[in-house]
Design a protein around this motif. Structure first.
Motif, PDB file in Angstrom:
ATOM      1  N   TYR A   1      20.884  36.627  -5.962  1.00 23.08           N
ATOM      2  CA  TYR A   1      19.963  35.534  -6.261  1.00 23.08           C
ATOM      3  C   TYR A   1      20.569  34.578  -7.284  1.00 23.08           C
ATOM      4  O   TYR A   1      20.902  34.979  -8.404  1.00 23.08           O
ATOM      5  CB  TYR A   1      18.632  36.085  -6.808  1.00 23.08           C
ATOM      6  N   CYS A   2      20.728  33.324  -6.872  1.00 19.54           N
ATOM      7  CA  CYS A   2      21.154  32.252  -7.777  1.00 19.54           C
ATOM      8  C   CYS A   2      19.895  31.549  -8.275  1.00 19.54           C
ATOM      9  O   CYS A   2      19.002  31.253  -7.468  1.00 19.54           O
ATOM     10  CB  CYS A   2      22.055  31.261  -7.030  1.00 19.54           C
ATOM     11  N   ASN A   3      19.832  31.270  -9.570  1.00 20.03           N
ATOM     12  CA  ASN A   3      18.603  30.688 -10.123  1.00 20.03           C
ATOM     13  C   ASN A   3      18.318  29.305  -9.560  1.00 20.03           C
ATOM     14  O   ASN A   3      17.189  28.832  -9.629  1.00 20.03           O
ATOM     15  CB  ASN A   3      18.649  30.656 -11.655  1.00 20.03           C
ATOM     16  N   ILE A   4      19.313  28.658  -8.971  1.00 18.47           N
ATOM     17  CA  ILE A   4      19.104  27.337  -8.393  1.00 18.47           C
ATOM     18  C   ILE A   4      19.162  27.378  -6.865  1.00 18.47           C
ATOM     19  O   ILE A   4      18.361  26.718  -6.201  1.00 18.47           O
ATOM     20  CB  ILE A   4      20.156  26.342  -8.943  1.00 18.47           C
ATOM     21  N   HIS A   5      20.059  28.179  -6.317  1.00 20.37           N
ATOM     22  CA  HIS A   5      20.310  28.130  -4.872  1.00 20.37           C
ATOM     23  C   HIS A   5      19.763  29.324  -4.097  1.00 20.37           C
ATOM     24  O   HIS A   5      20.171  29.564  -2.956  1.00 20.37           O
ATOM     25  CB  HIS A   5      21.812  27.960  -4.607  1.00 20.37           C
ATOM     26  N   GLY A   6      18.880  30.108  -4.737  1.00 21.25           N
ATOM     27  CA  GLY A   6      18.107  31.098  -4.008  1.00 21.25           C
ATOM     28  C   GLY A   6      18.847  32.331  -3.537  1.00 21.25           C
ATOM     29  O   GLY A   6      19.824  32.774  -4.147  1.00 21.25           O
TER      30      GLY A   6
ATOM     31  N   ALA B   1      34.745  30.824  -7.414  1.00 26.04           N
ATOM     32  CA  ALA B   1      33.893  31.179  -8.555  1.00 26.04           C
ATOM     33  C   ALA B   1      32.566  30.421  -8.517  1.00 26.04           C
ATOM     34  O   ALA B   1      32.531  29.216  -8.257  1.00 26.04           O
ATOM     35  CB  ALA B   1      34.625  30.893  -9.849  1.00 26.04           C
ATOM     36  N   HIS B   2      31.500  31.147  -8.769  1.00 23.62           N
ATOM     37  CA  HIS B   2      30.185  30.530  -8.925  1.00 23.62           C
ATOM     38  C   HIS B   2      30.020  30.157 -10.400  1.00 23.62           C
ATOM     39  O   HIS B   2      30.492  30.877 -11.268  1.00 23.62           O
ATOM     40  CB  HIS B   2      29.082  31.517  -8.507  1.00 23.62           C
ATOM     41  N   PRO B   3      29.321  29.048 -10.725  1.00 21.01           N
ATOM     42  CA  PRO B   3      29.103  28.720 -12.136  1.00 21.01           C
ATOM     43  C   PRO B   3      28.403  29.869 -12.875  1.00 21.01           C
ATOM     44  O   PRO B   3      27.600  30.588 -12.286  1.00 21.01           O
ATOM     45  CB  PRO B   3      28.194  27.488 -12.077  1.00 21.01           C
TER      46      PRO B   3
ATOM     47  N   GLU C   1      22.455  27.085 -17.541  1.00 21.18           N
ATOM     48  CA  GLU C   1      21.581  26.402 -16.580  1.00 21.18           C
ATOM     49  C   GLU C   1      21.713  26.911 -15.150  1.00 21.18           C
ATOM     50  O   GLU C   1      20.806  26.698 -14.342  1.00 21.18           O
ATOM     51  CB  GLU C   1      21.902  24.889 -16.569  1.00 21.18           C
ATOM     52  N   HIS C   2      22.832  27.534 -14.800  1.00 18.54           N
ATOM     53  CA  HIS C   2      23.122  27.865 -13.406  1.00 18.54           C
ATOM     54  C   HIS C   2      23.914  29.159 -13.356  1.00 18.54           C
ATOM     55  O   HIS C   2      25.041  29.216 -13.846  1.00 18.54           O
ATOM     56  CB  HIS C   2      23.934  26.696 -12.795  1.00 18.54           C
ATOM     57  N   TYR C   3      23.310  30.200 -12.784  1.00 17.71           N
ATOM     58  CA  TYR C   3      23.951  31.518 -12.815  1.00 17.71           C
ATOM     59  C   TYR C   3      23.386  32.428 -11.717  1.00 17.71           C
ATOM     60  O   TYR C   3      22.349  32.134 -11.114  1.00 17.71           O
ATOM     61  CB  TYR C   3      23.738  32.181 -14.177  1.00 17.71           C
TER      62      TYR C   3
ATOM     63  N   LYS D   1      30.574  30.048  -2.255  1.00 20.73           N
ATOM     64  CA  LYS D   1      30.594  30.748  -3.543  1.00 20.73           C
ATOM     65  C   LYS D   1      29.383  31.623  -3.797  1.00 20.73           C
ATOM     66  O   LYS D   1      29.416  32.459  -4.690  1.00 20.73           O
ATOM     67  CB  LYS D   1      30.768  29.751  -4.680  1.00 20.73           C
ATOM     68  N   HIS D   2      28.299  31.465  -3.048  1.00 23.72           N
ATOM     69  CA  HIS D   2      27.104  32.283  -3.278  1.00 23.72           C
ATOM     70  C   HIS D   2      27.087  33.593  -2.504  1.00 23.72           C
ATOM     71  O   HIS D   2      26.335  34.496  -2.839  1.00 23.72           O
ATOM     72  CB  HIS D   2      25.842  31.496  -2.910  1.00 23.72           C
ATOM     73  N   ALA D   3      27.864  33.667  -1.431  1.00 21.13           N
ATOM     74  CA  ALA D   3      27.773  34.838  -0.551  1.00 21.13           C
ATOM     75  C   ALA D   3      28.324  36.080  -1.252  1.00 21.13           C
ATOM     76  O   ALA D   3      29.475  36.074  -1.690  1.00 21.13           O
ATOM     77  CB  ALA D   3      28.536  34.580   0.738  1.00 21.13           C
TER      78      ALA D   3
HETATM   79 FE   FE2 Z   1      24.222  28.530  -7.386  1.00 26.34          FE
END
Ligand code: FE2
Length: 131
Positions: free
Chosen positions: A115-120, A45-47, A51-53, A17-19
């Motif tokens: 860039y995901c705020n949690i998963h970089g 879908a990514h959240p 808190e997570h975006y 979901k992050h790619a």
């Molecule tokens: Fe993420």
């Protein structure tokens, strides 16, 4: 020396979901206006919560055979449901999708960095032929 790229993740957007997914024609004419879109979460879908975006997506162009990279576009996403009422109580959410219209003079590789705020950091690439 470590490089930022050493920590940048890559994956198939259909399974991860992050790619970011890059969509544009595979080939086009030099100087022709071309629309490039890049999005995260088209298949899975990514959240998109307070808190997570996904914070941003950047597009770059690496001309074939050249040393230096061209920065095409940066788009930031600010609305993730934050509100004075509380987290995820807001009325607006920015979807992580961007569109850039460009003209290119030669073949090369489009790079999308997200860039995901949690998963970089996550990166995808797409080769384009310019004739
Ligand atoms: Fe993420």
């Amino acid at each position: 020396m470590t490089k930022l790229g050493d920590y940048t993740q890559t994956a198939d957007f259909k399974n991860e979901k992050h790619a970011p997914l890059i969509e544009c024609p595979d080939s086009f004419k030099a100087g022709e206006k071309v629309t490039i879109t890049a999005s995260v979460g088209k298949e899975i879908a990514h959240p998109n919560t307070t808190e997570h975006y996904i914070s941003w997506i950047q597009l770059y162009f690496q001309p074939e055979g050249e040393k230096f990279t061209q920065h095409l576009s940066t788009n930031e996403f600010f609305a993730h449901g934050a509100s004075a009422k509380g987290a995820n109580q807001g009325s607006a959410y920015t979807e992580p999708a961007v569109t850039a219209t460009v003209t290119l003079k030669q073949s090369g590789t489009i790079h999308a960095l997200s860039y995901c705020n949690i998963h970089g950091l996550w990166e995808s690439t797409k080769e384009v032929k310019v004739g």
